[in-house]
Design an enzyme around this catalytic site. Sequence first.
Site, mmCIF file in Angstrom:
data_model
loop_
_atom_site.group_PDB
_atom_site.id
_atom_site.type_symbol
_atom_site.label_atom_id
_atom_site.label_comp_id
_atom_site.label_asym_id
_atom_site.label_seq_id
_atom_site.Cartn_x
_atom_site.Cartn_y
_atom_site.Cartn_z
ATOM 1 N N LYS A 283 3.178 13.052 2.189
ATOM 2 C CA LYS A 283 2.221 13.811 2.998
ATOM 3 C C LYS A 283 2.658 13.960 4.449
ATOM 4 C CE LYS A 283 -1.931 12.826 0.379
ATOM 5 N NZ LYS A 283 -3.362 12.630 0.569
ATOM 6 N N GLU B 119 -4.357 10.127 11.120
ATOM 7 C CA GLU B 119 -4.815 11.472 11.439
ATOM 8 C C GLU B 119 -6.185 11.371 12.080
ATOM 9 O OE1 GLU B 119 -3.588 14.412 8.035
ATOM 10 O OE2 GLU B 119 -5.703 13.980 7.862
ATOM 11 N N ARG C 85 1.250 21.217 -8.403
ATOM 12 C CA ARG C 85 0.949 21.241 -9.846
ATOM 13 C C ARG C 85 -0.294 22.084 -10.073
ATOM 14 N NH1 ARG C 85 -3.653 18.468 -9.049
ATOM 15 N NH2 ARG C 85 -3.536 16.714 -7.609
HETATM 16 P P1 ADP Z 1 -5.884 12.883 -1.866
HETATM 17 O O1 ADP Z 1 -4.483 13.415 -2.013
HETATM 18 O O2 ADP Z 1 -5.961 11.399 -2.060
HETATM 19 O O3 ADP Z 1 -6.873 13.648 -2.677
HETATM 20 P P2 ADP Z 1 -6.444 14.417 0.571
HETATM 21 O O4 ADP Z 1 -5.532 14.364 1.725
HETATM 22 O O5 ADP Z 1 -6.371 15.627 -0.314
HETATM 23 O O6 ADP Z 1 -6.259 13.094 -0.328
HETATM 24 O O7 ADP Z 1 -7.943 14.242 1.066
HETATM 25 C C1 ADP Z 1 -9.002 14.076 0.151
HETATM 26 C C2 ADP Z 1 -10.318 14.188 0.875
HETATM 27 O O8 ADP Z 1 -10.411 13.166 1.890
HETATM 28 C C3 ADP Z 1 -10.537 15.487 1.630
HETATM 29 O O9 ADP Z 1 -10.998 16.510 0.814
HETATM 30 C C4 ADP Z 1 -11.568 15.040 2.660
HETATM 31 O O10 ADP Z 1 -12.854 14.936 2.089
HETATM 32 C C5 ADP Z 1 -11.100 13.644 3.036
HETATM 33 N N1 ADP Z 1 -10.177 13.700 4.196
HETATM 34 C C6 ADP Z 1 -8.829 13.682 4.182
HETATM 35 N N2 ADP Z 1 -8.320 13.762 5.437
HETATM 36 C C7 ADP Z 1 -9.381 13.835 6.265
HETATM 37 C C8 ADP Z 1 -9.542 13.958 7.698
HETATM 38 N N3 ADP Z 1 -8.491 13.981 8.529
HETATM 39 N N4 ADP Z 1 -10.796 14.035 8.198
HETATM 40 C C9 ADP Z 1 -11.888 13.992 7.393
HETATM 41 N N5 ADP Z 1 -11.806 13.879 6.059
HETATM 42 C C10 ADP Z 1 -10.573 13.805 5.486
#
Ligand code: ADP
Length: 457
Positions: free
Chosen positions: A116, A200, A292
């Site tokens: 990531k 982040e 994917r």
């Molecule tokens: P994963 O790959 O584990 O699914 P993601 O990066 O896609 O993780 O994030 C999943 C969820 O986590 C997002 O849809 C959101 O709800 C929350 N999230 C991720 N990053 C942030 C952020 N910087 N601020 C607020 N919520 C976040």
Amino acid sequence: MIRKILIANRGEIALRIVRACRELGIQTLAVYSEADEQSLHVQLADEAICIGPASGAESYLRADRILSAAEIADVDAIHPGYGFLSENEEFAEQCASCNINFIGPKAETIGKMGDKAMARETVSKAGVPIIPGSDGPIENEKDAIKVAQKIGFPVIIKAVAGGGGRGMRIAHNAVSFAKEFQSARLEATKAFGNGALYVEKYLENPRHIEFQVLADKHGNVIHLGERDCSVQRRHQKVIEEAPSPFLDKNLRTRMGKAAIKATNAADYVNAGTIEFLVDSKGNFYFIEMNTRIQVEHAVTEEVTGIDLIKEQINIASGNRLSISQKEITFDKHAIECRICAENPSNGFAPSPGTIGLYYAPGGHGVRVDSHVYGGYTVSPYYDSMIAKLVTYGRTRKIALDRMYRALSEYIIRGIDTNIEFLKAIVLDPGFRQGEATTSYVEEFLARAPKDVFKKSQ
Ligand code: ADP
């Protein structure tokens, strides 16, 4: 030309791939664990080979056994579905070295976008906005806390190899930061065998809006619009819909362009998803790319009329995309509910067991993707999702009313499910008005009466 595909997955997605292959006249080989012999995907595939005991680690994650099955059955391609080996760079490489067509992006792209921190860097260089945070992974707590102080609390600590909402912790201040950092590291090491973390800015109440992209081997890249996946519990999606009730035409166009930019920056081939978080003012930020097919791909299929699995196979065969950006139109609304074997009244505890009476809803504008049936035993070894219920219609209201009707018709006896919980959300005024952000479910659960999700059987 692809003649025969091994499906390196299970459950509804394996069945979904069998169905697409059958329509294309492609032979299918199902591989399955001892727990999955009764699954519909095994029964409906042309051939099936058992690859080990129930545990995923001993079956669906065993690249060696899957590749042996591929050799025995003489397949020329492997579709990995989602989860399991679908985003495993080494597996994609092994397929290539066995001369098997991996239906997905190049192995190196999986590696680059699966990290990531590297994905952030890649798209950011191409001018796609990212959430303020660390430049790459952070080695130790001391450096991490400096970054957190610079970007300002609250922050989110995330696993570089993350997925499925694991290895993610929110820190509201410097005092709690150390504890959260350690626990994210532990969880990431356990879940992914990689404890690398990055930090982040934590956005308060964003929407999760993602774009489906398709890219062929000839440099053509298109997007198929967005999906709103803001209804989440513990960062895991529960309900998804297309289009997003939040986007207007202008924002959709700008985000679509950014999604294409990110796809090009990744040098991407096949179907993928660019995930964004969007704040209340409409500022959007890339969070990750999924390399994917996604669980929620069906809502995009229903609003665009495009079969994404067939497109994936078409791309892997070396053909050009069968449609151009101009031909993609969205004149419908589609909603998906993830039907899970779990008990919302008991902290959403998994509820494996044997299904008794089973009746899936049908009728106009209803689609059910599921590998289960009456008499089927839901195994405790895998994810609790047992079906995807999708409804669609000309407007969001029609799709929502239809979803409530379909959920009310669904009969699954013998195990607990989240159907009553989903019905309560679909009726909730906040959700109906399109106001859900990623904190919606938590707020909804806090105000819902305790026994509201009990089945009235
Ligand atoms: P994963 O790959 O584990 O699914 P993601 O990066 O896609 O993780 O994030 C999943 C969820 O986590 C997002 O849809 C959101 O709800 C929350 N999230 C991720 N990053 C942030 C952020 N910087 N601020 C607020 N919520 C976040």
